[in-house]
Scaffold this motif. Sequence first.
Motif, PDB file in Angstrom:
ATOM      1  N   PRO A  43       0.808  -1.214   0.000  1.00  0.00           N
ATOM      2  CA  PRO A  43       0.000   0.000   0.000  1.00  0.00           C
ATOM      3  C   PRO A  43       0.845   1.269   0.000  1.00  0.00           C
ATOM      4  N   ASN A  44       0.199   2.389  -0.204  1.00  0.00           N
ATOM      5  CA  ASN A  44       0.879   3.682  -0.170  1.00  0.00           C
ATOM      6  C   ASN A  44       1.613   3.843   1.161  1.00  0.00           C
ATOM      7  N   GLY A  45       2.815   4.364   1.080  1.00  0.00           N
ATOM      8  CA  GLY A  45       3.564   4.683   2.289  1.00  0.00           C
ATOM      9  C   GLY A  45       4.260   3.503   2.941  1.00  0.00           C
ATOM     10  N   GLY A  47       6.899   1.958   1.989  1.00  0.00           N
ATOM     11  CA  GLY A  47       8.362   2.020   1.913  1.00  0.00           C
ATOM     12  C   GLY A  47       8.931   1.409   0.652  1.00  0.00           C
ATOM     13  N   GLU A  59      19.478   6.599   0.253  1.00  0.00           N
ATOM     14  CA  GLU A  59      18.874   6.485   1.588  1.00  0.00           C
ATOM     15  C   GLU A  59      19.669   5.444   2.359  1.00  0.00           C
ATOM     16  N   GLN A  85       9.589   7.638 -10.156  1.00  0.00           N
ATOM     17  CA  GLN A  85       8.138   7.804 -10.155  1.00  0.00           C
ATOM     18  C   GLN A  85       7.803   8.988 -11.057  1.00  0.00           C
ATOM     19  N   HIS A 201       1.770  -0.635  -8.531  1.00  0.00           N
ATOM     20  CA  HIS A 201       0.445  -0.876  -7.962  1.00  0.00           C
ATOM     21  C   HIS A 201      -0.387  -1.695  -8.943  1.00  0.00           C
ATOM     22  N   HIS A 265      -2.272   5.334   5.819  1.00  0.00           N
ATOM     23  CA  HIS A 265      -1.248   5.342   4.763  1.00  0.00           C
ATOM     24  C   HIS A 265      -1.784   4.792   3.459  1.00  0.00           C
TER      25      HIS A 265
HETATM   26  N1  LIG Z   1      13.204  11.578   3.721  1.00  0.00           N
HETATM   27  C1  LIG Z   1      12.051  11.334   4.352  1.00  0.00           C
HETATM   28  N2  LIG Z   1      11.758  11.958   5.512  1.00  0.00           N
HETATM   29  C2  LIG Z   1      10.610  11.704   6.165  1.00  0.00           C
HETATM   30  N3  LIG Z   1       9.696  10.810   5.729  1.00  0.00           N
HETATM   31  C3  LIG Z   1       9.934  10.177   4.595  1.00  0.00           C
HETATM   32  C4  LIG Z   1      11.119  10.386   3.821  1.00  0.00           C
HETATM   33  N4  LIG Z   1      11.088   9.597   2.741  1.00  0.00           N
HETATM   34  C5  LIG Z   1       9.930   8.911   2.811  1.00  0.00           C
HETATM   35  N5  LIG Z   1       9.242   9.257   3.904  1.00  0.00           N
HETATM   36  C6  LIG Z   1       7.968   8.682   4.357  1.00  0.00           C
HETATM   37  O1  LIG Z   1       8.163   7.286   4.402  1.00  0.00           O
HETATM   38  C7  LIG Z   1       6.987   6.597   4.002  1.00  0.00           C
HETATM   39  C8  LIG Z   1       7.318   5.649   2.873  1.00  0.00           C
HETATM   40  O2  LIG Z   1       7.538   6.387   1.684  1.00  0.00           O
HETATM   41  P1  LIG Z   1       7.717   5.670   0.286  1.00  0.00           P
HETATM   42  O3  LIG Z   1       7.724   6.736  -0.744  1.00  0.00           O
HETATM   43  O4  LIG Z   1       8.891   4.768   0.351  1.00  0.00           O
HETATM   44  O5  LIG Z   1       6.385   4.801   0.205  1.00  0.00           O
HETATM   45  P2  LIG Z   1       5.791   3.951  -1.004  1.00  0.00           P
HETATM   46  O6  LIG Z   1       5.506   2.589  -0.489  1.00  0.00           O
HETATM   47  O7  LIG Z   1       6.655   4.047  -2.193  1.00  0.00           O
HETATM   48  O8  LIG Z   1       4.423   4.724  -1.246  1.00  0.00           O
HETATM   49  P3  LIG Z   1       3.559   5.040  -2.573  1.00  0.00           P
HETATM   50  O9  LIG Z   1       2.887   3.757  -2.974  1.00  0.00           O
HETATM   51  O10 LIG Z   1       2.566   6.030  -2.068  1.00  0.00           O
HETATM   52  O11 LIG Z   1       4.460   5.615  -3.616  1.00  0.00           O
HETATM   53  C9  LIG Z   1       5.967   7.674   3.645  1.00  0.00           C
HETATM   54  O12 LIG Z   1       5.121   7.842   4.756  1.00  0.00           O
HETATM   55  C10 LIG Z   1       6.824   8.894   3.389  1.00  0.00           C
HETATM   56  O13 LIG Z   1       6.120  10.065   3.679  1.00  0.00           O
END
Ligand SMILES: Nc1ncnc2c1ncn2[C@@H]1O[C@H](COP(=O)(O)OP(=O)(O)OP(=O)(O)O)[C@@H](O)[C@H]1O
Length: 274
Positions: A43-45, A47, A59, A85, A201, A265
């Motif tokens: 899901p969104n967020g 990681g 990172e 992205q 997704h 999230h």
């Molecule tokens: N540098 C950062 N500082 C603070 N929070 C961060 C940072 N990078 C990412 N996040 C947070 O970490 C979480 C994971 O982010 P990430 O972009 O990896 O998710 P994702 O699974 O790819 O989500 P999506 O499907 O929405 O693209 C999110 O809540 C994001 O806001």
Amino acid sequence: MTKTPGAPLVSFQDAGLTVGGRRLWSHLDLDVMPGEFVAILGPNGAGKTSMLRAALGLEPLSEGRLTVGGSVPRRGSAAVGYVPQQKIFDRDLALRGRDLVMLGGDGHRFGWPVPSRQVRDSAQRMIEAVGAASYADAPVGRLSGGEQQRLRIAQALMSDPQVLLCDEPLTSLDLSHQEGVLDLLDRRRRDSHSAVMMVTHEVNPVLPFVDRIVYLVAGNWAVGTPDEILTSERLTALYGTPIDVLHVRGRVIVVGAGETPDASHHCGPVEVTA
Ligand SMILES: Nc1ncnc2c1ncn2[C@@H]1O[C@H](COP(=O)(O)OP(=O)(O)OP(=O)(O)O)[C@@H](O)[C@H]1O
């Protein structure tokens, strides 16, 4: 990048990542082998993008070890290709599609040189491979989202990377162009024994191609073949709430993921569909 036969191209060992004080995932063990195609779902967020950013050397891990091609990942490695992205380019950007692709050759390492013959030829081959020849000389900001996306994929392939990291590369592509891009990546990884890690997704289009799935959910993860991971039992355990995995006319539909305690999230779909 040193290539040892049988050695993983990307290796997470007991790896963990915390960003902004939030632990995204931890104790992750994953070896991505030459020629392997791995989809990163969740899901969104959860990681997913952050996992690619770790492999790009952008990172740092908070725990464990990560190697790419046997070494600690570093920014700008030509052995790693990246399709970020999608962000739409400014309409007035003075850059042709072809220039964007050529930046994946020498450009990203040496600034903005006059491209060599080799870079120009290779850009043309990549442009043709992604089906972008008819608009490669148009200003990139005037192209549609899908056209821009195909050029980004061509750019990422320019350095002939051993590891290709793609963040939702199918966004904005219609079904036939999704298939075209997936076919291209699939052929390439088989021919060059390179690895693909793809955040998506859109599960159904990638299922015929992927060897394994990494599924991330609210700090938990599962790694395995699609048959192992995309089951009601496995996803219910992962989400910690009832999840149904339905097979409808050859498509996989995951139902219930939006009702988890971590739903804050989950601004994405409740169903994981094509
Ligand atoms: N540098 C950062 N500082 C603070 N929070 C961060 C940072 N990078 C990412 N996040 C947070 O970490 C979480 C994971 O982010 P990430 O972009 O990896 O998710 P994702 O699974 O790819 O989500 P999506 O499907 O929405 O693209 C999110 O809540 C994001 O806001």
